[in-house]
Design a protein around this motif. Structure first.
Motif, PDB file in Angstrom:
ATOM      1  N   TYR A  44       0.844  -1.189   0.000  1.00 40.74           N
ATOM      2  CA  TYR A  44       0.000   0.000   0.000  1.00 40.74           C
ATOM      3  C   TYR A  44       0.878   1.235   0.000  1.00 40.74           C
ATOM      4  N   ALA A  45       0.689   2.071  -1.025  1.00 36.78           N
ATOM      5  CA  ALA A  45       1.535   3.254  -1.187  1.00 36.78           C
ATOM      6  C   ALA A  45       1.001   4.419  -0.364  1.00 36.78           C
ATOM      7  N   TYR A  46       1.918   5.127   0.284  1.00 35.33           N
ATOM      8  CA  TYR A  46       1.586   6.344   1.013  1.00 35.33           C
ATOM      9  C   TYR A  46       1.309   7.469   0.015  1.00 35.33           C
ATOM     10  N   SER A  47       2.151   7.562  -1.027  1.00 39.64           N
ATOM     11  CA  SER A  47       1.940   8.558  -2.071  1.00 39.64           C
ATOM     12  C   SER A  47       2.482   8.029  -3.385  1.00 39.64           C
ATOM     13  N   THR A  48       1.999   8.619  -4.476  1.00 41.59           N
ATOM     14  CA  THR A  48       2.485   8.288  -5.808  1.00 41.59           C
ATOM     15  C   THR A  48       2.774   9.588  -6.535  1.00 41.59           C
ATOM     16  N   GLY A  49       3.645   9.523  -7.527  1.00 41.57           N
ATOM     17  CA  GLY A  49       3.959  10.731  -8.269  1.00 41.57           C
ATOM     18  C   GLY A  49       4.977  10.478  -9.348  1.00 41.57           C
ATOM     19  N   TYR A 110       6.811   6.943  -9.429  1.00 37.18           N
ATOM     20  CA  TYR A 110       7.211   6.292  -8.181  1.00 37.18           C
ATOM     21  C   TYR A 110       6.034   6.133  -7.241  1.00 37.18           C
ATOM     22  N   GLN A 111       6.246   5.240  -6.277  1.00 31.44           N
ATOM     23  CA  GLN A 111       5.344   5.071  -5.140  1.00 31.44           C
ATOM     24  C   GLN A 111       6.182   5.213  -3.882  1.00 31.44           C
ATOM     25  N   GLN A 112       5.637   5.933  -2.907  1.00 32.20           N
ATOM     26  CA  GLN A 112       6.331   6.094  -1.631  1.00 32.20           C
ATOM     27  C   GLN A 112       5.712   5.145  -0.616  1.00 32.20           C
ATOM     28  N   HIS A 113       6.565   4.339  -0.008  1.00 31.35           N
ATOM     29  CA  HIS A 113       6.128   3.378   1.007  1.00 31.35           C
ATOM     30  C   HIS A 113       6.816   3.729   2.317  1.00 31.35           C
ATOM     31  N   LYS A 114       6.069   4.256   3.257  1.00 30.68           N
ATOM     32  CA  LYS A 114       6.631   4.662   4.552  1.00 30.68           C
ATOM     33  C   LYS A 114       6.598   3.499   5.539  1.00 30.68           C
ATOM     34  N   TYR A 126      11.226   5.370  -1.708  1.00 29.67           N
ATOM     35  CA  TYR A 126      10.690   5.697  -3.028  1.00 29.67           C
ATOM     36  C   TYR A 126      10.998   4.568  -3.996  1.00 29.67           C
TER      37      TYR A 126
END
Length: 136
Positions: A44-49, A110-114, A126
């Motif tokens: 599950y990605a925190y953010s995408t961009g 990218y996807q950010q996974h925290k 990232y």
């Protein structure tokens, strides 16, 4: 009044059963919880961009867990100091595509996974999911 007589090995089984439950509670349960948490943070990605710039470096590194790590130099105006974006690539095909376009201006999706619990999955949070060349 009837008297209940226990079998000779009944108490031994209860003690073994108690020890097995303790091992399950102290070792197996935390391991399962850690595995579930790791799966959750990776899927599950925190953010995408998207980030655009020039790929400066991409390499496969690590002692035990080999991961693709790279740097993207992002600059708005030629001649200014670039901002460096560190990233990780999980897919070998995407990493090879980035290697092919290194030195060209690219856009990296990218996807950010925290909160990933170990660096075995990558040095950064990232993760690159796609690459597109911008311009000639």
């Amino acid at each position: 009044m009837a008297r209940i007589v226990e079998a000779p090995g009944a108490k031994v089984r209860k003690k073994r059963n108690w020890k097995l439950r303790l091992v399950l509670f102290l070792i197996v349960l935390p391991a399962l919880l850690l595995a579930a948490y790791t799966w959750l943070t990776l899927n599950y990605a925190y953010s995408t961009g998207q980030r655009s710039g020039y790929v400066q470096k991409i390499s496969k590194k690590g002692w035990l867990c080999k991961t693709w790590e790279g740097e993207l130099a992002m600059t708005t105006v030629p001649g200014t100091a670039p901002q460096i974006f560190d990233f990780t690539v999980r897919d070998n095909a995407t990493a090879h595509r980035i290697e092919q376009v290194a030195g060209q201006r690219v856009a990296l999706a990218y996807q950010q996974h925290k909160g990933i619990p170990t660096s075995c999955f990558g040095d950064t949070e990232y993760f690159i999911t796609g690459v597109r060349v911008i311009g000639p």
